[in-house]
Design a protein around this motif. Structure first.
Motif, PDB file in Angstrom:
ATOM      1  N   LEU A   1       0.839  -1.186   0.000  1.00 44.95           N
ATOM      2  CA  LEU A   1       0.000   0.000   0.000  1.00 44.95           C
ATOM      3  C   LEU A   1       0.876   1.238   0.000  1.00 44.95           C
ATOM      4  O   LEU A   1       1.910   1.284   0.657  1.00 44.95           O
ATOM      5  CB  LEU A   1      -0.903  -0.002   1.238  1.00 44.95           C
ATOM      6  N   GLY A   2       0.481   2.243  -0.753  1.00 47.81           N
ATOM      7  CA  GLY A   2       1.194   3.516  -0.748  1.00 47.81           C
ATOM      8  C   GLY A   2       2.481   3.544  -1.535  1.00 47.81           C
ATOM      9  O   GLY A   2       3.263   4.473  -1.399  1.00 47.81           O
ATOM     10  N   ALA A   3       2.723   2.549  -2.367  1.00 43.59           N
ATOM     11  CA  ALA A   3       3.975   2.501  -3.122  1.00 43.59           C
ATOM     12  C   ALA A   3       3.918   3.313  -4.411  1.00 43.59           C
ATOM     13  O   ALA A   3       4.939   3.544  -5.036  1.00 43.59           O
ATOM     14  CB  ALA A   3       4.348   1.056  -3.439  1.00 43.59           C
ATOM     15  N   GLY A   4       2.725   3.724  -4.846  1.00 43.39           N
ATOM     16  CA  GLY A   4       2.600   4.535  -6.049  1.00 43.39           C
ATOM     17  C   GLY A   4       1.960   3.826  -7.232  1.00 43.39           C
ATOM     18  O   GLY A   4       2.048   4.310  -8.367  1.00 43.39           O
ATOM     19  N   ILE A   9      -0.338   4.186 -12.763  1.00 43.69           N
ATOM     20  CA  ILE A   9      -1.401   3.860 -13.715  1.00 43.69           C
ATOM     21  C   ILE A   9      -2.057   5.124 -14.250  1.00 43.69           C
ATOM     22  O   ILE A   9      -2.403   5.194 -15.433  1.00 43.69           O
ATOM     23  CB  ILE A   9      -2.413   2.884 -13.083  1.00 43.69           C
ATOM     24  N   LYS A  10      -2.202   6.151 -13.430  1.00 48.04           N
ATOM     25  CA  LYS A  10      -2.726   7.435 -13.911  1.00 48.04           C
ATOM     26  C   LYS A  10      -1.826   8.001 -15.000  1.00 48.04           C
ATOM     27  O   LYS A  10      -2.298   8.471 -16.035  1.00 48.04           O
ATOM     28  CB  LYS A  10      -2.836   8.435 -12.760  1.00 48.04           C
ATOM     29  N   ALA A  11      -0.513   7.951 -14.794  1.00 49.99           N
ATOM     30  CA  ALA A  11       0.435   8.482 -15.775  1.00 49.99           C
ATOM     31  C   ALA A  11       0.406   7.664 -17.066  1.00 49.99           C
ATOM     32  O   ALA A  11       0.399   8.232 -18.173  1.00 49.99           O
ATOM     33  CB  ALA A  11       1.843   8.505 -15.187  1.00 49.99           C
ATOM     34  N   LEU A  12       0.374   6.337 -16.952  1.00 50.63           N
ATOM     35  CA  LEU A  12       0.305   5.490 -18.144  1.00 50.63           C
ATOM     36  C   LEU A  12      -1.000   5.728 -18.906  1.00 50.63           C
ATOM     37  O   LEU A  12      -1.007   5.797 -20.141  1.00 50.63           O
ATOM     38  CB  LEU A  12       0.428   4.018 -17.753  1.00 50.63           C
ATOM     39  N   SER A  13      -2.088   5.858 -18.179  1.00 46.73           N
ATOM     40  CA  SER A  13      -3.394   6.110 -18.811  1.00 46.73           C
ATOM     41  C   SER A  13      -3.386   7.443 -19.552  1.00 46.73           C
ATOM     42  O   SER A  13      -3.927   7.553 -20.657  1.00 46.73           O
ATOM     43  CB  SER A  13      -4.501   6.087 -17.758  1.00 46.73           C
ATOM     44  N   ALA A  14      -2.782   8.456 -18.958  1.00 41.53           N
ATOM     45  CA  ALA A  14      -2.700   9.767 -19.623  1.00 41.53           C
ATOM     46  C   ALA A  14      -1.931   9.648 -20.940  1.00 41.53           C
ATOM     47  O   ALA A  14      -2.316  10.246 -21.950  1.00 41.53           O
ATOM     48  CB  ALA A  14      -2.032  10.781 -18.697  1.00 41.53           C
ATOM     49  N   LYS A  15      -0.861   8.851 -20.951  1.00 43.30           N
ATOM     50  CA  LYS A  15      -0.093   8.634 -22.182  1.00 43.30           C
ATOM     51  C   LYS A  15      -0.930   7.924 -23.252  1.00 43.30           C
ATOM     52  O   LYS A  15      -0.687   8.057 -24.436  1.00 43.30           O
ATOM     53  CB  LYS A  15       1.173   7.828 -21.911  1.00 43.30           C
ATOM     54  N   ARG A  89       6.768  -4.652  -9.982  1.00 40.20           N
ATOM     55  CA  ARG A  89       6.599  -4.717  -8.528  1.00 40.20           C
ATOM     56  C   ARG A  89       7.148  -3.430  -7.929  1.00 40.20           C
ATOM     57  O   ARG A  89       8.265  -3.025  -8.233  1.00 40.20           O
ATOM     58  CB  ARG A  89       7.332  -5.923  -7.972  1.00 40.20           C
ATOM     59  N   MET A  90       6.339  -2.814  -7.076  1.00 43.13           N
ATOM     60  CA  MET A  90       6.740  -1.568  -6.405  1.00 43.13           C
ATOM     61  C   MET A  90       6.628  -1.774  -4.905  1.00 43.13           C
ATOM     62  O   MET A  90       5.626  -2.288  -4.425  1.00 43.13           O
ATOM     63  CB  MET A  90       5.822  -0.424  -6.835  1.00 43.13           C
ATOM     64  N   GLU A  91       7.662  -1.367  -4.189  1.00 42.77           N
ATOM     65  CA  GLU A  91       7.653  -1.455  -2.734  1.00 42.77           C
ATOM     66  C   GLU A  91       8.117  -0.131  -2.159  1.00 42.77           C
ATOM     67  O   GLU A  91       9.046   0.481  -2.688  1.00 42.77           O
ATOM     68  CB  GLU A  91       8.605  -2.552  -2.252  1.00 42.77           C
ATOM     69  N   GLU A  92       7.464   0.279  -1.094  1.00 39.78           N
ATOM     70  CA  GLU A  92       7.906   1.475  -0.389  1.00 39.78           C
ATOM     71  C   GLU A  92       8.628   1.043   0.874  1.00 39.78           C
ATOM     72  O   GLU A  92       8.145   0.188   1.618  1.00 39.78           O
ATOM     73  CB  GLU A  92       6.737   2.382  -0.021  1.00 39.78           C
ATOM     74  N   HIS A  93       9.801   1.609   1.077  1.00 39.04           N
ATOM     75  CA  HIS A  93      10.606   1.295   2.250  1.00 39.04           C
ATOM     76  C   HIS A  93      10.666   2.512   3.160  1.00 39.04           C
ATOM     77  O   HIS A  93      10.178   3.587   2.817  1.00 39.04           O
ATOM     78  CB  HIS A  93      12.011   0.848   1.821  1.00 39.04           C
ATOM     79  N   SER A  94      11.275   2.343   4.296  1.00 38.37           N
ATOM     80  CA  SER A  94      11.368   3.446   5.257  1.00 38.37           C
ATOM     81  C   SER A  94      12.034   4.660   4.622  1.00 38.37           C
ATOM     82  O   SER A  94      12.882   4.543   3.746  1.00 38.37           O
ATOM     83  CB  SER A  94      12.148   3.004   6.492  1.00 38.37           C
ATOM     84  N   GLY A  95      11.600   5.802   5.053  1.00 34.42           N
ATOM     85  CA  GLY A  95      12.162   7.041   4.518  1.00 34.42           C
ATOM     86  C   GLY A  95      11.615   7.422   3.160  1.00 34.42           C
ATOM     87  O   GLY A  95      12.119   8.335   2.516  1.00 34.42           O
ATOM     88  N   GLY A  96      10.598   6.712   2.680  1.00 38.09           N
ATOM     89  CA  GLY A  96       9.989   7.045   1.400  1.00 38.09           C
ATOM     90  C   GLY A  96      10.693   6.455   0.191  1.00 38.09           C
ATOM     91  O   GLY A  96      10.289   6.693  -0.939  1.00 38.09           O
ATOM     92  N   GLU A  97      11.757   5.675   0.406  1.00 40.63           N
ATOM     93  CA  GLU A  97      12.455   5.047  -0.704  1.00 40.63           C
ATOM     94  C   GLU A  97      11.544   4.010  -1.373  1.00 40.63           C
ATOM     95  O   GLU A  97      10.842   3.264  -0.704  1.00 40.63           O
ATOM     96  CB  GLU A  97      13.722   4.347  -0.196  1.00 40.63           C
ATOM     97  N   ARG A  98      11.557   4.002  -2.709  1.00 38.68           N
ATOM     98  CA  ARG A  98      10.757   3.033  -3.463  1.00 38.68           C
ATOM     99  C   ARG A  98      11.680   2.121  -4.257  1.00 38.68           C
ATOM    100  O   ARG A  98      12.640   2.568  -4.869  1.00 38.68           O
ATOM    101  CB  ARG A  98       9.804   3.746  -4.414  1.00 38.68           C
ATOM    102  N   ILE A  99      11.326   0.853  -4.243  1.00 40.79           N
ATOM    103  CA  ILE A  99      12.045  -0.146  -5.031  1.00 40.79           C
ATOM    104  C   ILE A  99      11.102  -0.582  -6.149  1.00 40.79           C
ATOM    105  O   ILE A  99       9.952  -0.933  -5.898  1.00 40.79           O
ATOM    106  CB  ILE A  99      12.436  -1.374  -4.175  1.00 40.79           C
ATOM    107  N   VAL A 100      11.594  -0.560  -7.400  1.00 38.31           N
ATOM    108  CA  VAL A 100      10.782  -0.947  -8.546  1.00 38.31           C
ATOM    109  C   VAL A 100      11.501  -2.080  -9.271  1.00 38.31           C
ATOM    110  O   VAL A 100      12.686  -1.979  -9.575  1.00 38.31           O
ATOM    111  CB  VAL A 100      10.571   0.249  -9.511  1.00 38.31           C
ATOM    112  N   GLN A 101      10.765  -3.163  -9.526  1.00 39.77           N
ATOM    113  CA  GLN A 101      11.304  -4.320 -10.231  1.00 39.77           C
ATOM    114  C   GLN A 101      10.414  -4.595 -11.442  1.00 39.77           C
ATOM    115  O   GLN A 101       9.209  -4.770 -11.307  1.00 39.77           O
ATOM    116  CB  GLN A 101      11.319  -5.535  -9.314  1.00 39.77           C
TER     117      GLN A 101
END
Length: 115
Positions: A1-4, A9-15, A89-101
């Motif tokens: 939750l909260g990873a973006g 999807i909003k950005a991809l849809s706009a494109k 795959r998107m994950e939110e880590h401590s400090g707001g860091e996001r990992i994208v795979q």
């Protein structure tokens, strides 16, 4: 939750030419947006319990439509998605860091393909 996920999807849809409001379909399972070249489908499968529920809402018809289908929480649908599905795959880590795979070659299905 909260990873973006929804923001991406909003950005991809706009494109894809979707104008207006897009939001996560948390309670409606799927939202349909009018894109420049046809509909764009946005799923949230967080509350889905299994394949039987997906089949009741016509999930495979959407996936087989040839249209863009963005799926949040897709794990329950893994065996229903086509082999060329792109997994992100998107994950939110401590400090707001996001990992994208990004996985463009997912593991093979665990069941036989639909006929």
């Amino acid at each position: 939750l909260g990873a973006g996920k929804t923001t991406l999807i909003k950005a991809l849809s706009a494109k894809l030419g979707v104008e207006g409001h897009t939001s996560s379909p948390s309670f409606g399972i799927v939202n349909e947006y009018a894109g420049a070249d046809g509909p764009v489908y946005h799923f949230d499968l967080y509350r889905m319990k299994g394949v039987a529920e997906l089949e009741q809402v016509g999930f495979t018809e959407y996936i087989d439509s040839g249209r863009y289908c963005f799926v949040e929480w897709p794990e329950v649908a893994r065996d229903l998605l086509p082999p060329d599905t792109v997994w992100l795959r998107m994950e939110e880590h401590s400090g707001g860091e996001r990992i994208v795979q990004l996985d463009i070659n997912p593991a093979p299905r665990t069941t036989a393909p639909r006929t």
